[in-house]
Design a protein around this motif. Structure first.
Motif, mmCIF file in Angstrom:
data_model
loop_
_atom_site.group_PDB
_atom_site.id
_atom_site.type_symbol
_atom_site.label_atom_id
_atom_site.label_comp_id
_atom_site.label_asym_id
_atom_site.label_seq_id
_atom_site.Cartn_x
_atom_site.Cartn_y
_atom_site.Cartn_z
ATOM 1 N N VAL A 147 0.655 -1.245 0.009
ATOM 2 C CA VAL A 147 0.088 -0.062 0.018
ATOM 3 C C VAL A 147 1.004 1.314 -0.192
ATOM 4 C CG1 VAL A 147 -1.759 1.343 1.325
ATOM 5 C CG2 VAL A 147 -1.900 -1.091 1.138
ATOM 6 N N ALA A 148 2.032 1.448 0.705
ATOM 7 C CA ALA A 148 2.821 2.360 0.748
ATOM 8 C C ALA A 148 3.305 2.624 -0.619
ATOM 9 C CB ALA A 148 3.894 2.115 1.831
ATOM 10 N N THR B 117 3.061 5.986 -2.976
ATOM 11 C CA THR B 117 4.119 6.372 -3.277
ATOM 12 C C THR B 117 4.336 6.772 -4.976
ATOM 13 O OG1 THR B 117 5.611 5.474 -1.490
ATOM 14 C CG2 THR B 117 6.842 6.129 -3.499
ATOM 15 N N VAL B 118 3.875 5.661 -5.694
ATOM 16 C CA VAL B 118 3.674 5.690 -7.118
ATOM 17 C C VAL B 118 2.714 6.976 -7.325
ATOM 18 C CG1 VAL B 118 2.694 4.674 -9.200
ATOM 19 C CG2 VAL B 118 4.420 3.645 -7.734
ATOM 20 N N ALA B 119 1.399 6.948 -6.574
ATOM 21 C CA ALA B 119 0.455 7.970 -6.968
ATOM 22 C C ALA B 119 1.014 9.519 -6.599
ATOM 23 C CB ALA B 119 -0.694 7.517 -5.852
ATOM 24 N N TRP B 120 1.748 9.435 -5.549
ATOM 25 C CA TRP B 120 2.358 10.674 -5.357
ATOM 26 C C TRP B 120 3.388 11.177 -6.349
ATOM 27 C CZ3 TRP B 120 2.529 15.052 -2.836
ATOM 28 C CH2 TRP B 120 3.389 15.831 -2.456
ATOM 29 N N PRO C 273 -10.218 3.607 -9.371
ATOM 30 C CA PRO C 273 -9.943 2.638 -10.192
ATOM 31 C C PRO C 273 -8.510 2.740 -10.953
ATOM 32 C CG PRO C 273 -12.071 3.317 -10.886
ATOM 33 C CD PRO C 273 -11.479 4.134 -9.801
ATOM 34 N N TRP C 274 -7.981 3.876 -10.788
ATOM 35 C CA TRP C 274 -6.599 4.038 -11.313
ATOM 36 C C TRP C 274 -5.426 3.492 -10.115
ATOM 37 C CZ3 TRP C 274 -2.431 7.111 -9.414
ATOM 38 C CH2 TRP C 274 -1.504 7.461 -10.136
ATOM 39 N N LEU C 275 -5.954 3.813 -9.027
ATOM 40 C CA LEU C 275 -5.135 3.301 -7.630
ATOM 41 C C LEU C 275 -5.214 1.967 -7.684
ATOM 42 C CD1 LEU C 275 -6.353 5.976 -4.932
ATOM 43 C CD2 LEU C 275 -4.049 5.719 -6.061
ATOM 44 N N ALA D 78 -2.059 -0.657 -7.955
ATOM 45 C CA ALA D 78 -2.113 -1.614 -7.048
ATOM 46 C C ALA D 78 -1.716 -3.080 -7.436
ATOM 47 C CB ALA D 78 -3.110 -1.544 -6.109
ATOM 48 N N ARG D 79 -2.307 -3.359 -8.501
ATOM 49 C CA ARG D 79 -2.143 -4.634 -9.270
ATOM 50 C C ARG D 79 -0.501 -4.701 -9.787
ATOM 51 N NH1 ARG D 79 -4.655 -5.661 -14.580
ATOM 52 N NH2 ARG D 79 -4.195 -7.788 -14.177
#
Length: 173
Positions: free
Chosen positions: A37-38, A42-45, A57-59, A63-64
């Motif tokens: 999850v971190a 981190t990728v989202a940031w 859905p993007w998250l 996560a996949r």
């Protein structure tokens, strides 16, 4: 809103949904859930400028990918431990199942486990994550029609596996 504010809102609103998504796919390896999850956030940031208006859905798609990396890493660690001979049995730790260890509805999980990972994922996205076909398409990186077809085929294959288990006497249905 700025990119930073969009990220903060996505984090606040979807942290637990992403955590549940990851936990359900790590099959009891709860120690890795927080790490994955971190990594997702981190990728989202790093990509906060790319966050869509409906980020869940993007998250899940991020996560996949993070889960795939974690599973590969887990496999590498497991093979290393096996080569070293340092498994649980060597340290006297054993898990014994109780007579009533079968969970209610375990036959559904057994039927699901017999499907391909792709079929499992599309079914989990709709059943566990409660996503619609358009959102599933975002997670899988395909068009809505392709996602609908994948879902239809996965449901058909799941039904066939459930029927097969019922014939074999392995299902409680």
């Amino acid at each position: 809103m700025s990119n930073d504010e969009n990220f903060a809102a996505a984090y606040r609103e979807h942290y637990w949904a992403v955590s549940r998504y990851v936990a359900r796919r790590l099959d009891g390896r709860s120690g890795e859930v927080e790490e994955v999850v971190a990594e997702v956030f981190t990728v989202a940031w790093r990509r906060r400028a790319d966050l869509p208006l409906a980020p869940l859905p993007w998250l899940y798609g991020v996560a996949r990918n993070c889960l795939a990396n974690a599973v590969r890493g887990y496999g590498r660690r497991r093979r290393l431990v096996d080569r070293l001979g340092n498994d649980e049995a060597a340290h006297g730790r054993q898990v014994v199942a109780s007579p009533d260890a079968d969970a209610p509805g375990g036959w559904v999980h057994e039927a699901l486990a017999r499907l391909s990972p792709t079929d499992q994922e599309v079914l989990r996205l709709t059943a566990w994550e409660e996503l619609g076909v358009d959102e599933v398409a975002v997670v899988l990186g395909c068009g809505s029609r392709a996602a609908a077809m994948r879902l239809h085929r996965a449901r058909r294959r799941l039904r066939a596996e459930i029927d097969r288990l019922a014939v074999l006497g392995g299902a409680g249905c």
